[in-house]
Design a protein around this motif. Sequence first.
Motif, short mmCIF file in Angstrom:
data_model
loop_
_atom_site.label_atom_id
_atom_site.label_comp_id
_atom_site.label_asym_id
_atom_site.label_seq_id
_atom_site.Cartn_x
_atom_site.Cartn_y
_atom_site.Cartn_z
N SER A 25 -26.40 28.57 14.94
CA SER A 25 -27.79 28.39 14.56
C SER A 25 -27.82 27.60 13.26
N SER A 26 -28.24 26.36 13.35
CA SER A 26 -28.25 25.41 12.23
C SER A 26 -26.81 25.07 11.81
N TRP A 27 -26.68 24.23 10.80
CA TRP A 27 -25.34 23.72 10.49
C TRP A 27 -25.10 23.44 9.01
N LYS A 28 -26.11 23.50 8.17
CA LYS A 28 -25.97 23.06 6.76
C LYS A 28 -25.58 24.22 5.85
N GLU A 54 -25.89 17.83 3.09
CA GLU A 54 -26.96 18.19 4.02
C GLU A 54 -27.37 17.01 4.89
N VAL A 70 -31.51 23.95 16.70
CA VAL A 70 -32.27 23.39 15.58
C VAL A 70 -33.39 24.37 15.21
N ASP A 71 -33.18 25.12 14.15
CA ASP A 71 -34.18 26.08 13.71
C ASP A 71 -35.38 25.40 13.06
N ALA A 72 -35.17 24.20 12.49
CA ALA A 72 -36.24 23.51 11.76
C ALA A 72 -37.45 23.24 12.63
N HIS A 98 -33.79 23.47 20.74
CA HIS A 98 -34.87 23.54 19.76
C HIS A 98 -35.68 24.82 19.95
N ASN A 295 -25.43 33.24 14.85
CA ASN A 295 -26.00 33.14 13.51
C ASN A 295 -25.08 33.78 12.49
#
Length: 316
Positions: A25-28, A54, A70-72, A98, A295
């Motif tokens: 879940s996300s990557w940054k 980032e 992509v949680d954004a 997404h 996560n």
Amino acid sequence: MHPFPQKAHNTLSELQADGLYLGTSSWKYPGWLGQLYDEQRYLTRRKFSNARFERECLAEYAETFSSVCVDASYYRFPDPRFLASIHEQVPEDFRFSHKVTDTITTRHFPNLPRHGAHSGKRNPVFLDSAIFLNSFLEPLRPYQDQTGLLILEFTRFRKGDFERGRDFLEMLDRFLAPLPTREWDFAIELRNPSLLRPEYFDLLNRHHVGHVYNHWHRMPPSGEQIDLCPPDQLEAACGMRLLLKPGRAYKEAVESFQPYERIQEERPEARQAALRFLRTSGKKPLKRKAYVYVNNRLEGNSLQTIAALLSQIGKA
């Protein structure tokens, strides 16, 4: 130590070849430096640049994984510039899943500054198909071949949102009817255990939509959700999101596990559920995709959780 030796890379590739995508879940996350990310790639004037990290780390993420959630997209409708920037960093066979923007999936807007004048009020465009098609799906259309699961995550409905569970299902039925569910992979993620009933799963099959088996603090463990309806009884692509230990709130997990450098608490029941999901979804001749996203807040470090899963699959 890098948690992904060559055998683990091979296992991820074999899973992908079977239409099974395993990612995070996300990557940054700077906490992954030295595990997935090489700090030297993000130096500016010999110092680590978080802004550069980032901006560019997705390309390095894609050297190991073939998919990410992509949680954004949950917080704002997809922006064409953002979509272009992430797709140009990954190979053609990479898949972005997404979370659908909460403007579509929230019945009542929570009291948060980002909702402005709508905070605390009922959402007038809840499950509005036209807005979803125009504001969410249309920006993704140029990237359809690289789009994985479109996750409709519904916030937990509270008393007064619906008189009966079937009222929600009727609204969901109307929302899904005009969607191109045989052209894209759609799946529903619920936060109310009482809705996990046969009529809900029947509705998903009627619309060729999957379910997201979620490990979340106020839901039955994902393994129990599989007991209610295994993935091979659903006709569309499904997903699993390993988010939180049941009973542990998000804020507590963040405070306990940041900066996500290592596993701090193993959740064997979640791992076993993920393995069961992959094995069930990978049965021949299903010929449909499945997505698992881990996560950091589940155990403390999703990379190491995934590495443990790969070792248990028996191929790594």
